[in-house]
Motif scaffolding. Structure first.
Motif, PDB file in Angstrom:
ATOM      1  N   THR A  14       1.307  12.714   4.931  1.00  0.00           N
ATOM      2  CA  THR A  14       1.661  11.993   3.706  1.00  0.00           C
ATOM      3  C   THR A  14       2.036  10.522   3.921  1.00  0.00           C
ATOM      4  O   THR A  14       2.321   9.822   2.954  1.00  0.00           O
ATOM      5  CB  THR A  14       2.835  12.677   2.963  1.00  0.00           C
ATOM      6  OG1 THR A  14       4.010  12.615   3.791  1.00  0.00           O
ATOM      7  CG2 THR A  14       2.517  14.119   2.632  1.00  0.00           C
ATOM      8  N   HIS A  15       2.065  10.075   5.196  1.00  0.00           N
ATOM      9  CA  HIS A  15       2.487   8.682   5.404  1.00  0.00           C
ATOM     10  C   HIS A  15       1.943   8.157   6.732  1.00  0.00           C
ATOM     11  O   HIS A  15       2.369   8.593   7.798  1.00  0.00           O
ATOM     12  CB  HIS A  15       4.028   8.626   5.409  1.00  0.00           C
ATOM     13  CG  HIS A  15       4.591   7.254   5.271  1.00  0.00           C
ATOM     14  ND1 HIS A  15       5.265   6.829   4.150  1.00  0.00           N
ATOM     15  CD2 HIS A  15       4.588   6.196   6.112  1.00  0.00           C
ATOM     16  CE1 HIS A  15       5.661   5.584   4.311  1.00  0.00           C
ATOM     17  NE2 HIS A  15       5.252   5.173   5.498  1.00  0.00           N
ATOM     18  N   ALA A  16       1.003   7.231   6.651  1.00  0.00           N
ATOM     19  CA  ALA A  16       0.394   6.669   7.855  1.00  0.00           C
ATOM     20  C   ALA A  16       0.106   5.191   7.647  1.00  0.00           C
ATOM     21  O   ALA A  16       0.067   4.702   6.505  1.00  0.00           O
ATOM     22  CB  ALA A  16      -0.899   7.412   8.169  1.00  0.00           C
ATOM     23  N   HIS A  17      -0.073   4.492   8.764  1.00  0.00           N
ATOM     24  CA  HIS A  17      -0.405   3.053   8.715  1.00  0.00           C
ATOM     25  C   HIS A  17      -1.596   2.784   9.627  1.00  0.00           C
ATOM     26  O   HIS A  17      -1.456   2.151  10.676  1.00  0.00           O
ATOM     27  CB  HIS A  17       0.793   2.205   9.164  1.00  0.00           C
ATOM     28  CG  HIS A  17       2.003   2.354   8.291  1.00  0.00           C
ATOM     29  ND1 HIS A  17       2.143   1.703   7.085  1.00  0.00           N
ATOM     30  CD2 HIS A  17       3.122   3.094   8.439  1.00  0.00           C
ATOM     31  CE1 HIS A  17       3.303   2.035   6.536  1.00  0.00           C
ATOM     32  NE2 HIS A  17       3.923   2.879   7.334  1.00  0.00           N
ATOM     33  N   TYR A  18      -2.764   3.271   9.247  1.00  0.00           N
ATOM     34  CA  TYR A  18      -3.961   3.047  10.068  1.00  0.00           C
ATOM     35  C   TYR A  18      -4.478   1.612   9.965  1.00  0.00           C
ATOM     36  O   TYR A  18      -5.384   1.233  10.708  1.00  0.00           O
ATOM     37  CB  TYR A  18      -5.065   4.057   9.708  1.00  0.00           C
ATOM     38  CG  TYR A  18      -4.785   5.422  10.274  1.00  0.00           C
ATOM     39  CD1 TYR A  18      -4.900   5.665  11.647  1.00  0.00           C
ATOM     40  CD2 TYR A  18      -4.365   6.469   9.458  1.00  0.00           C
ATOM     41  CE1 TYR A  18      -4.615   6.909  12.181  1.00  0.00           C
ATOM     42  CE2 TYR A  18      -4.080   7.714   9.982  1.00  0.00           C
ATOM     43  CZ  TYR A  18      -4.211   7.940  11.341  1.00  0.00           C
ATOM     44  OH  TYR A  18      -3.925   9.163  11.873  1.00  0.00           O
ATOM     45  N   GLY A 101       4.324   2.478  -3.170  1.00  0.00           N
ATOM     46  CA  GLY A 101       5.158   2.536  -1.971  1.00  0.00           C
ATOM     47  C   GLY A 101       4.516   1.814  -0.806  1.00  0.00           C
ATOM     48  O   GLY A 101       3.362   1.406  -0.905  1.00  0.00           O
ATOM     49  N   GLU A 102       5.233   1.558   0.293  1.00  0.00           N
ATOM     50  CA  GLU A 102       6.557   2.085   0.363  1.00  0.00           C
ATOM     51  C   GLU A 102       7.557   1.060  -0.124  1.00  0.00           C
ATOM     52  O   GLU A 102       7.464  -0.118   0.193  1.00  0.00           O
ATOM     53  CB  GLU A 102       6.890   2.568   1.784  1.00  0.00           C
ATOM     54  CG  GLU A 102       6.616   1.555   2.898  1.00  0.00           C
ATOM     55  CD  GLU A 102       6.823   2.194   4.275  1.00  0.00           C
ATOM     56  OE1 GLU A 102       7.941   2.616   4.586  1.00  0.00           O
ATOM     57  OE2 GLU A 102       5.835   2.261   5.023  1.00  0.00           O
ATOM     58  N   ILE A 103       8.526   1.548  -0.871  1.00  0.00           N
ATOM     59  CA  ILE A 103       9.539   0.692  -1.485  1.00  0.00           C
ATOM     60  C   ILE A 103      10.917   1.249  -1.103  1.00  0.00           C
ATOM     61  O   ILE A 103      11.022   2.415  -0.722  1.00  0.00           O
ATOM     62  CB  ILE A 103       9.378   0.648  -3.025  1.00  0.00           C
ATOM     63  CG1 ILE A 103       9.603   2.044  -3.655  1.00  0.00           C
ATOM     64  CG2 ILE A 103       7.994   0.128  -3.407  1.00  0.00           C
ATOM     65  CD1 ILE A 103       9.620   2.040  -5.183  1.00  0.00           C
ATOM     66  N   PHE A 160      11.244  10.855  -0.271  1.00  0.00           N
ATOM     67  CA  PHE A 160      11.922  10.057   0.746  1.00  0.00           C
ATOM     68  C   PHE A 160      11.139  10.252   2.033  1.00  0.00           C
ATOM     69  O   PHE A 160      11.116  11.353   2.582  1.00  0.00           O
ATOM     70  CB  PHE A 160      13.387  10.483   0.903  1.00  0.00           C
ATOM     71  CG  PHE A 160      14.303   9.773  -0.049  1.00  0.00           C
ATOM     72  CD1 PHE A 160      14.113   9.895  -1.424  1.00  0.00           C
ATOM     73  CD2 PHE A 160      15.337   8.969   0.402  1.00  0.00           C
ATOM     74  CE1 PHE A 160      14.940   9.228  -2.325  1.00  0.00           C
ATOM     75  CE2 PHE A 160      16.169   8.289  -0.492  1.00  0.00           C
ATOM     76  CZ  PHE A 160      15.969   8.418  -1.855  1.00  0.00           C
ATOM     77  N   HIS A 161      10.467   9.188   2.472  1.00  0.00           N
ATOM     78  CA  HIS A 161       9.603   9.317   3.644  1.00  0.00           C
ATOM     79  C   HIS A 161      10.443   9.257   4.909  1.00  0.00           C
ATOM     80  O   HIS A 161      11.471   8.598   4.945  1.00  0.00           O
ATOM     81  CB  HIS A 161       8.506   8.250   3.589  1.00  0.00           C
ATOM     82  CG  HIS A 161       8.565   7.180   4.605  1.00  0.00           C
ATOM     83  ND1 HIS A 161       8.165   7.374   5.897  1.00  0.00           N
ATOM     84  CD2 HIS A 161       8.980   5.904   4.528  1.00  0.00           C
ATOM     85  CE1 HIS A 161       8.326   6.241   6.566  1.00  0.00           C
ATOM     86  NE2 HIS A 161       8.821   5.338   5.774  1.00  0.00           N
ATOM     87  N   SER A 162      10.005  10.016   5.922  1.00  0.00           N
ATOM     88  CA  SER A 162      10.724  10.110   7.191  1.00  0.00           C
ATOM     89  C   SER A 162      12.218  10.315   6.916  1.00  0.00           C
ATOM     90  O   SER A 162      13.061   9.550   7.382  1.00  0.00           O
ATOM     91  CB  SER A 162      10.504   8.839   8.015  1.00  0.00           C
ATOM     92  OG  SER A 162      10.928   9.064   9.338  1.00  0.00           O
ATOM     93  N   THR A 210       3.269  11.393   9.745  1.00  0.00           N
ATOM     94  CA  THR A 210       3.406  10.798  11.076  1.00  0.00           C
ATOM     95  C   THR A 210       4.125   9.454  11.055  1.00  0.00           C
ATOM     96  O   THR A 210       4.816   9.104  11.991  1.00  0.00           O
ATOM     97  CB  THR A 210       2.031  10.552  11.720  1.00  0.00           C
ATOM     98  OG1 THR A 210       1.239   9.788  10.811  1.00  0.00           O
ATOM     99  CG2 THR A 210       1.354  11.860  12.069  1.00  0.00           C
ATOM    100  N   ASP A 211       3.892   8.647   9.981  1.00  0.00           N
ATOM    101  CA  ASP A 211       4.296   7.234   9.975  1.00  0.00           C
ATOM    102  C   ASP A 211       3.603   6.512  11.141  1.00  0.00           C
ATOM    103  O   ASP A 211       4.126   5.536  11.677  1.00  0.00           O
ATOM    104  CB  ASP A 211       5.817   7.056  10.067  1.00  0.00           C
ATOM    105  CG  ASP A 211       6.280   5.679   9.567  1.00  0.00           C
ATOM    106  OD1 ASP A 211       5.532   5.043   8.796  1.00  0.00           O
ATOM    107  OD2 ASP A 211       7.381   5.240   9.949  1.00  0.00           O
ATOM    108  N   CYS A 212       2.431   7.016  11.537  1.00  0.00           N
ATOM    109  CA  CYS A 212       1.745   6.438  12.694  1.00  0.00           C
ATOM    110  C   CYS A 212       1.318   4.991  12.403  1.00  0.00           C
ATOM    111  O   CYS A 212       1.097   4.647  11.250  1.00  0.00           O
ATOM    112  CB  CYS A 212       0.527   7.292  13.062  1.00  0.00           C
ATOM    113  SG  CYS A 212      -0.783   7.318  11.841  1.00  0.00           S
TER     114      CYS A 212
END
Ligand SMILES: [Zn+2]
Length: 264
Positions: A14-18, A101-103, A160-162, A210-212
């Protein structure tokens, strides 16, 4: 409650930064392999300012199962002008942009003054309410102010991420309908707080990410993170909750599909 069709499988990151520069060398190879293997059901690439939101949208448009969130991160709040808000709002009209997001608030780095962070956060919560889109919250060492802000907007839905708050904060948020997403730090030795929070998560409110390339889980700490490593997060959650891996994978995937409004 039915947990998806039998034909479906795979993880939902649900949350990545490729779009991060750490993927500049091999971004498409990594994603081709992850999506091609069938292990990755879908991923949401999250923007942090106008430029990375545009990159996130471009990635989402390239891959069938890639989606994006667009928004202004608290780090970049000090640079947000009216044009930036307009650009984010325009991107949210695109079908692949599934969240704002992300905010949020970041009192760890304080890259933007706190008053400015709060203002930019509030303005985007109002935008989410007006456009009826879910939000992805970044909350670092700002639990009380983040919870206050979102509870002032009972019509806004979000995650709420991570998640790094306590079990008590988890309870308050979930009671108000908020989702919690867990990432690499849950696998870190001695992280009792996050283990407790994951134990208190409702079955219909828990997601994984992951927030990768950041927050790489054990046993790969130190390496660049990617969605394939999310299996270690699912494994850990399954272990502490006494469930099977398959159950947590399916549960978190179905929750993410519902949260982001992804039908098939
Ligand atoms: Zn992130």
């Amino acid at each position: 409650m039915a947990y998806g069709s039998l034909l479906e499988s795979g993880i939902f990151d649900t949350h990545a930064h490729y779009d991060d520069r750490r993927f500049d060398e091999d971004r498409y190879e990594v994603l081709d392999e992850l999506f091609g293997s069938g292990k990755l059901y879908a991923a949401v690439n999250c923007g942090c300012d106008v430029r990375s939101s545009e990159s996130s949208l471009a990635l989402a448009q390239r891959y069938e199962r890639m989606y994006c969130a667009v928004g202004i991160h608290p780090h970049d709040a000090k640079n947000a002008d009216d044009k930036a808000f307009d650009a984010i709002e325009a991107m949210l009209a695109e079908p692949k942009a599934v969240a704002l997001g992300e905010i949020g608030l970041d009192y760890h780095y304080d890259f933007s003054p706190r008053e400015v962070q709060k203002e930019v956060f509030e303005r985007q919560l109002c935008m989410a309410e007006r456009l009826d889109v879910p939000v992805v919250i970044h909350d670092r060492e700002a639990h009380a102010d983040c919870v206050d802000a979102v509870l002032r907007h009972p019509k806004v839905r979000g995650v709420f991420h991570s998640f790094s708050g306590s079990a008590e904060t988890a309870k308050i948020l979930q009671k108000a309908g908020w989702y919690l997403s867990f990432s690499g730090p849950i696998t870190f030795k001695g992280n009792v707080k996050t283990v407790d929070a994951a134990l208190s998560a409702y079955n219909d409110r828990i997601m994984v990410e992951t927030d990768c390339p950041y927050l790489t889980p054990v046993p790969h700490r130190g390496k660049r993170n990617h969605s394939g490593y999310i299996s270690h997060i699912i494994e850990k959650i399954a272990e502490i909750r006494g469930e099977s891996y398959e159950f947590i994978e399916t549960l978190t995937r179905e929750n993410a599909k519902r949260f982001f409004g992804i039908k098939e």
